[in-house]
Design a protein around this motif. Structure first.
Motif, PDB file in Angstrom:
ATOM      1  N   ALA A 158       0.848  -1.192   0.000  1.00 45.41           N
ATOM      2  CA  ALA A 158       0.000   0.000   0.000  1.00 45.41           C
ATOM      3  C   ALA A 158       0.884   1.243   0.000  1.00 45.41           C
ATOM      4  CB  ALA A 158      -0.910  -0.006   1.221  1.00 45.41           C
ATOM      5  N   LEU A 159       0.818   2.012  -1.079  1.00 44.78           N
ATOM      6  CA  LEU A 159       1.583   3.249  -1.190  1.00 44.78           C
ATOM      7  C   LEU A 159       0.705   4.330  -1.821  1.00 44.78           C
ATOM      8  CD1 LEU A 159       5.029   1.946  -2.536  1.00 44.78           C
ATOM      9  CD2 LEU A 159       4.541   2.785  -0.230  1.00 44.78           C
ATOM     10  N   ASN A 160       0.749   5.507  -1.257  1.00 45.92           N
ATOM     11  CA  ASN A 160       0.046   6.660  -1.812  1.00 45.92           C
ATOM     12  C   ASN A 160       1.015   7.378  -2.748  1.00 45.92           C
ATOM     13  OD1 ASN A 160      -1.330   8.971  -2.436  1.00 45.92           O
ATOM     14  ND2 ASN A 160      -1.494   9.715  -0.324  1.00 45.92           N
ATOM     15  N   LEU A 161       0.811   7.255  -4.036  1.00 46.41           N
ATOM     16  CA  LEU A 161       1.757   7.791  -5.008  1.00 46.41           C
ATOM     17  C   LEU A 161       1.745   9.315  -5.049  1.00 46.41           C
ATOM     18  CD1 LEU A 161       1.289   5.261  -7.935  1.00 46.41           C
ATOM     19  CD2 LEU A 161       3.030   5.271  -6.141  1.00 46.41           C
ATOM     20  N   ASP A 205       7.372  10.896  -0.421  1.00 44.46           N
ATOM     21  CA  ASP A 205       8.189   9.834   0.167  1.00 44.46           C
ATOM     22  C   ASP A 205       7.714   8.450  -0.273  1.00 44.46           C
ATOM     23  OD1 ASP A 205       9.772  11.682   1.473  1.00 44.46           O
ATOM     24  OD2 ASP A 205       8.603  11.588   3.343  1.00 44.46           O
ATOM     25  N   GLN A 206       6.394   8.270  -0.297  1.00 44.97           N
ATOM     26  CA  GLN A 206       5.873   6.955  -0.692  1.00 44.97           C
ATOM     27  C   GLN A 206       6.079   6.705  -2.186  1.00 44.97           C
ATOM     28  OE1 GLN A 206       2.145   5.612   1.126  1.00 44.97           O
ATOM     29  NE2 GLN A 206       2.209   7.420   2.466  1.00 44.97           N
ATOM     30  N   ARG A 207       5.992   7.766  -2.976  1.00 49.13           N
ATOM     31  CA  ARG A 207       6.278   7.622  -4.408  1.00 49.13           C
ATOM     32  C   ARG A 207       7.749   7.249  -4.621  1.00 49.13           C
ATOM     33  NH1 ARG A 207       4.516  12.062  -5.852  1.00 49.13           N
ATOM     34  NH2 ARG A 207       6.399  13.288  -6.224  1.00 49.13           N
ATOM     35  N   ALA A 208       8.618   7.789  -3.810  1.00 43.72           N
ATOM     36  CA  ALA A 208      10.040   7.439  -3.902  1.00 43.72           C
ATOM     37  C   ALA A 208      10.242   5.954  -3.608  1.00 43.72           C
ATOM     38  CB  ALA A 208      10.852   8.301  -2.927  1.00 43.72           C
ATOM     39  N   LYS A 209       9.491   5.413  -2.652  1.00 41.92           N
ATOM     40  CA  LYS A 209       9.576   3.979  -2.363  1.00 41.92           C
ATOM     41  C   LYS A 209       9.079   3.167  -3.558  1.00 41.92           C
ATOM     42  CE  LYS A 209      11.243   3.933   1.810  1.00 41.92           C
ATOM     43  NZ  LYS A 209      12.592   3.341   2.066  1.00 41.92           N
TER      44      LYS A 209
END
Length: 384
Positions: A75-78, A82-86
């Motif tokens: 689960a990532l919020n694009l 920071d989550q987009r970087a992941k």
């Protein structure tokens, strides 16, 4: 059904990032997972496939269970930097990325092909959308019904059935999913030979146009045209399953001998002597009338009796599978096409089987569809 966690397949060692929603992309990614790939699904809780009807756990809908097995869910919020970087770090580790996001959204997120290929040159970037990117419809929303319309399928149903109906199956999504899968496999061969990735564009409308025209281009194959479009047999009036004494069956006499044997078995020797089925072929202008007679005669025997008669005389025939009773069907059971399995969160569920059998690298169900974000910590820890 092979459901062992330790099974491997032909794509063992291939990593796929599934950055797609609904059915088309997820189904394609699931197929690659069935073939042994490590599929990581990057998702948000807003995916409509998780928000339909469900019986037990939120997000675990029947449709989700059917297109997201053999995947790990992250689960990532694009929209979060920071989550987009992941997400980008995960894409850096991948062989394949599958997405059906619109080009504008991908560009805003820095996730278009040019962006990610610069970071990961070996990446195979499979982008599916409704229409070609170089067309004036490139940014248009696409749903299965719009694709059926824009591909000519609605015209086919209108001409054959007298009503411009949509097929009651999401054929555009599923045919496009298969096209994504075989295109990725071809690109993987190239990648293994050269180390190069590439961009693959899979427009749903183009895919279904090509699919429909295999037989329906018909007389328009030639220039100048030699006849109408539309495959004659498929366009016949009354081209439908027939009622037997106790159910429904597909019975398709293919040649005059088939018709003669069918009518004899139905107790209609007079029709077996009909001059329209006396030669080596049945003239096109007689096909509709003869199939109407098949429909009229079919109730003479039960479905099982017709199965025996048609097998004996090599008449194409199949009982109509009733979906509500599919799990009871002998063919389905013996082929493990709909087994009952234990899902970690959902309990006992029916899982659709893998239709292809490999002698050396069998496909397998190693894990059933995960909960939303179930593997986020596990997968992100692998980046450390």
């Amino acid at each position: 059904m092979n459901t062992t966690e330790n099974a491997t397949g032909a794509l063992d060692g291939v990593r796929v990032i599934d950055l797609s929603t609904v059915v088309m992309g997820p189904y394609a990614a699931q197929i690659l997972g069935d073939l042994g790939a490590d599929v990581i699904k990057i998702e948000s809780p807003s995916d409509t496939v998780r928000n339909g009807q469900y019986r037990t756990t939120p997000g675990m809908t029947p449709l989700n269970l059917n297109v997201n097995r053999n995947k790990r869910s992250v689960a990532l919020n694009l929209k979060d930097e920071d989550q987009r970087a992941k997400a980008l770090e995960l894409i850096d580790t991948a062989d394949v990325l599958i997405t059906n996001m619109r080009p504008g959204a991908l560009a805003r997120l820095g996730l278009n092909y040019a962006d990610v290929a610069e970071r990961n040159p070996k990446l195979i970037y499979a982008h599916a959308q409704g229409f070609r990117s170089d067309s004036d419809r490139a940014g248009n929303a696409a749903y299965d019904e719009t694709v059926q319309a824009s591909s000519g399928l609605v015209d086919i149903t209108n001409r054959a059935l007298g009503t411009p109906a949509y097929l009651p199956t999401i054929i555009g999504d599923k045919v496009s999913a298969l096209t994504i899968a075989y295109s990725v496999l071809a690109a993987l061969v190239h990648q293994r030979k050269t180390g190069e990735g590439q961009h693959i564009e899979i427009p749903m409308t183009d895919t279904l146009i090509a699919f429909n025209l295999v037989e329906h281009l018909s007389g328009h194959v030639f220039e100048p045209v030699q006849g109408q479009t539309g495959f004659p047999l498929s366009m016949l009036q009354g081209h439908a399953a027939v009622p037997t004494k106790d159910g429904l069956a597909c019975v398709i006499p293919y040649n005059p001998q088939n018709f003669r044997d069918f009518f004899q078995a139905a107790g209609r020797p007079d029709l077996a002597e009909d001059p329209r089925v006396s030669g080596d072929t049945v003239a096109p202008e007689h096909q509709t009338a003869m199939m109407a007679l098949v429909t009229e005669c079919a109730p003479a025997l039960t479905t099982e009796e017709w199965s025996e008669v048609c097998a004996k005389h090599s008449i194409p025939m199949a009982p109509v599978l009733e979906l509500d009773k599919a799990h009871e069907d002998t063919y389905v059971r013996e082929g493990h096409l709909l087994d009952v399995v234990d899902h970690p969160s959902e309990g006992k569920i029916r899982s659709v089987g893998i239709p292809v059998k490999f002698s050396a690298t069998p496909a397998s169900v190693r894990s059933l569809a995960p909960l939303p974000g179930q593997h986020t910590a596990e997968v992100l820890s692998e980046l450390a």
